[in-house]
Design a protein around this motif. Structure first.
Motif, PDB file in Angstrom:
ATOM      1  N   TYR B 131      -7.213  -1.002   1.545  1.00  0.00           N
ATOM      2  CA  TYR B 131      -7.838  -1.281   3.207  1.00  0.00           C
ATOM      3  C   TYR B 131      -7.311  -1.116   3.966  1.00  0.00           C
ATOM      4  N   ARG B 132      -5.505  -0.514   2.933  1.00  0.00           N
ATOM      5  CA  ARG B 132      -4.697  -0.079   4.230  1.00  0.00           C
ATOM      6  C   ARG B 132      -5.516   0.986   5.720  1.00  0.00           C
ATOM      7  N   ASP B 133      -6.979   1.487   5.484  1.00  0.00           N
ATOM      8  CA  ASP B 133      -6.830   2.359   6.586  1.00  0.00           C
ATOM      9  C   ASP B 133      -8.384   1.583   7.443  1.00  0.00           C
ATOM     10  N   ALA B 134      -8.693   0.824   6.440  1.00  0.00           N
ATOM     11  CA  ALA B 134      -9.854   0.046   7.097  1.00  0.00           C
ATOM     12  C   ALA B 134      -9.974  -0.324   8.096  1.00  0.00           C
ATOM     13  N   HIS B 135      -9.546  -0.859   8.938  1.00  0.00           N
ATOM     14  CA  HIS B 135     -10.334  -0.574  10.225  1.00  0.00           C
ATOM     15  C   HIS B 135     -10.038   0.815  11.384  1.00  0.00           C
ATOM     16  N   LEU B 136      -9.656   1.524  10.724  1.00  0.00           N
ATOM     17  CA  LEU B 136      -9.763   3.058  11.694  1.00  0.00           C
ATOM     18  C   LEU B 136     -10.693   3.518  12.442  1.00  0.00           C
ATOM     19  N   PRO B 137     -10.736   4.581  13.130  1.00  0.00           N
ATOM     20  CA  PRO B 137     -12.467   4.302  13.936  1.00  0.00           C
ATOM     21  C   PRO B 137     -12.990   5.511  12.667  1.00  0.00           C
ATOM     22  N   PHE B 138     -12.203   6.385  11.788  1.00  0.00           N
ATOM     23  CA  PHE B 138     -12.976   7.429  10.586  1.00  0.00           C
ATOM     24  C   PHE B 138     -14.167   6.469   9.676  1.00  0.00           C
ATOM     25  N   ASN B 139     -13.938   5.031   9.745  1.00  0.00           N
ATOM     26  CA  ASN B 139     -14.838   4.426   8.255  1.00  0.00           C
ATOM     27  C   ASN B 139     -15.728   4.702   8.769  1.00  0.00           C
ATOM     28  N   ASN B 140     -16.304   4.584  10.776  1.00  0.00           N
ATOM     29  CA  ASN B 140     -17.606   4.255  11.371  1.00  0.00           C
ATOM     30  C   ASN B 140     -18.679   6.165  10.909  1.00  0.00           C
ATOM     31  N   GLU B 141     -18.028   7.130  10.636  1.00  0.00           N
ATOM     32  CA  GLU B 141     -18.377   8.496  10.497  1.00  0.00           C
ATOM     33  C   GLU B 141     -18.875   8.635   9.501  1.00  0.00           C
ATOM     34  N   ILE B 142     -18.606   7.351   8.512  1.00  0.00           N
ATOM     35  CA  ILE B 142     -18.983   7.763   6.526  1.00  0.00           C
ATOM     36  C   ILE B 142     -19.219   6.383   6.244  1.00  0.00           C
ATOM     37  N   ASN B 143     -20.267   6.757   5.046  1.00  0.00           N
ATOM     38  CA  ASN B 143     -21.073   5.449   5.071  1.00  0.00           C
ATOM     39  C   ASN B 143     -20.190   4.757   3.840  1.00  0.00           C
ATOM     40  N   ILE B 144     -19.010   4.136   3.847  1.00  0.00           N
ATOM     41  CA  ILE B 144     -18.211   3.911   2.892  1.00  0.00           C
ATOM     42  C   ILE B 144     -18.128   3.159   2.180  1.00  0.00           C
ATOM     43  N   LYS B 145     -17.804   2.229   1.133  1.00  0.00           N
ATOM     44  CA  LYS B 145     -17.996   1.196   0.231  1.00  0.00           C
ATOM     45  C   LYS B 145     -16.410   0.598  -0.519  1.00  0.00           C
ATOM     46  N   ARG B 146     -15.595   0.117  -0.130  1.00  0.00           N
ATOM     47  CA  ARG B 146     -14.425  -0.146  -1.290  1.00  0.00           C
ATOM     48  C   ARG B 146     -14.887  -1.111  -1.927  1.00  0.00           C
ATOM     49  N   GLU B 147     -13.880  -0.129  -3.059  1.00  0.00           N
ATOM     50  CA  GLU B 147     -14.462  -2.007  -4.250  1.00  0.00           C
ATOM     51  C   GLU B 147     -13.043  -1.740  -4.971  1.00  0.00           C
ATOM     52  N   VAL B 148     -12.231  -2.939  -5.328  1.00  0.00           N
ATOM     53  CA  VAL B 148     -11.415  -2.858  -5.596  1.00  0.00           C
ATOM     54  C   VAL B 148     -11.411  -2.861  -7.300  1.00  0.00           C
ATOM     55  N   LEU B 149     -10.744  -2.051  -8.254  1.00  0.00           N
ATOM     56  CA  LEU B 149     -11.173  -2.132 -10.119  1.00  0.00           C
ATOM     57  C   LEU B 149      -9.901  -3.071 -10.284  1.00  0.00           C
ATOM     58  N   PRO B 150     -10.408  -3.768 -11.386  1.00  0.00           N
ATOM     59  CA  PRO B 150      -9.230  -4.800 -12.258  1.00  0.00           C
ATOM     60  C   PRO B 150      -8.422  -3.660 -12.768  1.00  0.00           C
ATOM     61  N   THR B 151      -8.960  -3.059 -13.234  1.00  0.00           N
ATOM     62  CA  THR B 151      -8.425  -2.094 -13.580  1.00  0.00           C
ATOM     63  C   THR B 151      -8.190  -0.256 -13.134  1.00  0.00           C
ATOM     64  N   SER B 152      -7.352   0.480 -13.313  1.00  0.00           N
ATOM     65  CA  SER B 152      -8.561   1.943 -13.171  1.00  0.00           C
ATOM     66  C   SER B 152      -9.035   2.738 -14.864  1.00  0.00           C
ATOM     67  N   GLU B 153      -8.483   1.790 -15.486  1.00  0.00           N
ATOM     68  CA  GLU B 153      -8.885   3.056 -16.511  1.00  0.00           C
ATOM     69  C   GLU B 153     -10.423   2.244 -17.292  1.00  0.00           C
ATOM     70  N   ILE B 154     -11.223   1.214 -17.005  1.00  0.00           N
ATOM     71  CA  ILE B 154     -12.232   0.679 -17.264  1.00  0.00           C
ATOM     72  C   ILE B 154     -13.105   1.093 -15.943  1.00  0.00           C
ATOM     73  N   LEU B 155     -14.150   1.908 -15.686  1.00  0.00           N
ATOM     74  CA  LEU B 155     -15.108   2.043 -14.882  1.00  0.00           C
ATOM     75  C   LEU B 155     -16.275   1.137 -14.857  1.00  0.00           C
TER      76      LEU B 155
END
Lengths: 59, 357
Positions: B131-155
């Motif tokens: 979420y570091r860059d979540a407030h930057l303008p580029f976020n409005n130009e792409i339909n992006i959904k951020r998701e925090v994974l509990p672990t990087s090894e299980i999708l």
């Protein structure tokens, strides 16, 4: 982090002032770097460390 | 010995407060060969969180991730189709999303690179970095959904969900690469591509060798300061084992010059890429060793202008999920013309592309 120098920065500036000793030590290791053992270049290293300690203390 | 930890399913904030010993481990054998824990996921997560909290420093070292994400996006452009739903696996600071909003360097008039992408899901285990860059303008130009994974090894996604899975510079911290690749294959729709890039092979070999020589001389032994990395040779096999078809694997070297070893190590730390090998030596590197490594790095690898090069070797991989309707490679020996004649005629045209910068 404003207003505070990290220790690593102080370390880096002090080491940068000892370029002659740094390169002498590096050259000593590189003479035969396939065969390095403990304290192979201890004299060159101590010279480098003394230089670093002196420059670090100066400020 | 291969315990399956429920710790992975505890959300990061609760996990931070939970001592390691309180986690109960069940003796459940996961299928396949037992995996050895090489990297400490807990520690890696902490490093990323810590690095991303200093937003300024974290942004200033985005040069590598941005460049690599940009090259990855170019590879995505080569595939001429629509991608309604794309997953960015291990998104770091959503560098891929940012690069997708920029036009391609080769054809700036064609608009942003991500125009054929419907929705981008950016998944990473480190919330602060994500979420570091979540407030930057580029976020409005792409339909992006951020998701925090509990672990990087299980999708945590259903099978046949995504039209493409991308992954940029995060897979070199995964312990069980075959499993993650197989999961990526599973969540892809049939005939959908996986495009990934990871650090590999001889990345940072200058730093690795200097530290080894320095420790040999100063302490008489070698400790682990850089991760073991996958080699190009391994990646093809890994993809194949995960069930991908029509593989493409290629290598790209990016050489970055640094003023001294301390600048290199500081940048790596600000990227959240510090050492997280389980068997690492706890605590900082001894100053004597740092001092010695600086001298050796300078003499062994240094440039003539006094700067120190650091090589990042990137392994790009493309694999396609199996589908019966997919184009297949032709049978051996059915070629209509000699590739040798073709290459000798046109060989000089395409050389020098994708080399180090």
């Amino acid at each position: 982090m404003p207003g505070r120098t990290r220790p690593i920065d102080k370390f880096a500036t002090a080491v940068a002032k000892c370029s002659a000793e740094t390169s002498a030590y590096g050259k000593c290791i590189l003479v035969d770097y396939n065969n390095v053992s403990k304290d192979k270049c201890v004299t060159e290293f101590m010279r480098l460390k003394d230089c670093y300690l002196a420059t670090a203390k100066k400020r | 010995m291969n315990a399956f930890s429920i710790r992975a399913f505890i959300p990061p904030i609760a996990r931070r407060a939970l001592p390691l010993r309180a986690t109960r481990r069940y003796a459940v054998q996961s299928p396949g060969a037992p995996t050895i824990e090489i990297f400490s996921q807990q520690h890696k997560w902490m490093q990323k969180e810590r690095a991303a909290r200093d937003v300024e420093a974290s942004r200033s070292v985005d040069y590598l991730r941005d460049e690599v994400a940009s090259r990855l996006c170019e590879r995505l452009l080569d595939i001429n189709r629509q991608f309604p739903h794309v997953l960015d696996l291990g998104a770091n600071a959503c560098n891929i999303a940012h690069q997708l909003t920029l036009p391609s360097e080769d054809s700036p008039e064609n608009g942003p690179r991500g125009k054929r992408i419907g929705q981008l899901t950016a998944a990473d285990s480190s919330e602060t970095l994500l979420y570091r860059d979540a407030h930057l303008p580029f976020n409005n130009e792409i339909n992006i959904k951020r998701e925090v994974l509990p672990t990087s090894e299980i999708l945590p996604y259903e099978a046949n969900t995504f039209d493409a899975v991308l992954s940029s510079l995060s897979m070199h911290w995964i312990n069980d690469l075959p499993s993650v690749l197989a999961q990526a294959n599973n969540i892809l729709k049939p005939d959908a591509p996986f495009i990934g890039v990871m650090m590999g092979g001889d990345s940072l070999y200058e730093l690795r060798t200097s530290l080894q020589l320095a420790e040999l001389d100063r302490r008489g032994g070698v400790a682990t300061h850089t991760s073991p990395l996958a080699d190009v040779r391994d990646v093809g096999g890994l993809l194949q084992k995960a069930g991908f078809n029509l593989l493409t694997v290629d290598v790209d070297d990016i050489v970055v010059d640094f003023p001294d070893t301390f600048a290199l190590m500081k940048d790596l730390q600000a990227m959240g890429e510090s050492n997280a090998v389980v068997s690492r030596e706890k605590g900082a590197i001894q100053r004597d060793v740092l001092l010695a490594a600086e001298g050796i790095y300078r003499e062994l690898h240094g440039n003539e202008d006094g700067s120190l090069p650091a090589t990042f070797r990137l392994i790009y991989m493309i694999g396609w999920k199996h589908s019966p309707t997919q184009a297949k490679p032709l049978e051996r020996g059915t070629g209509m013309f000699s590739i040798k004649d073709y290459l000798e005629k046109d060989g000089k045209k395409g050389d020098g592309e994708g080399e180090s910068k």
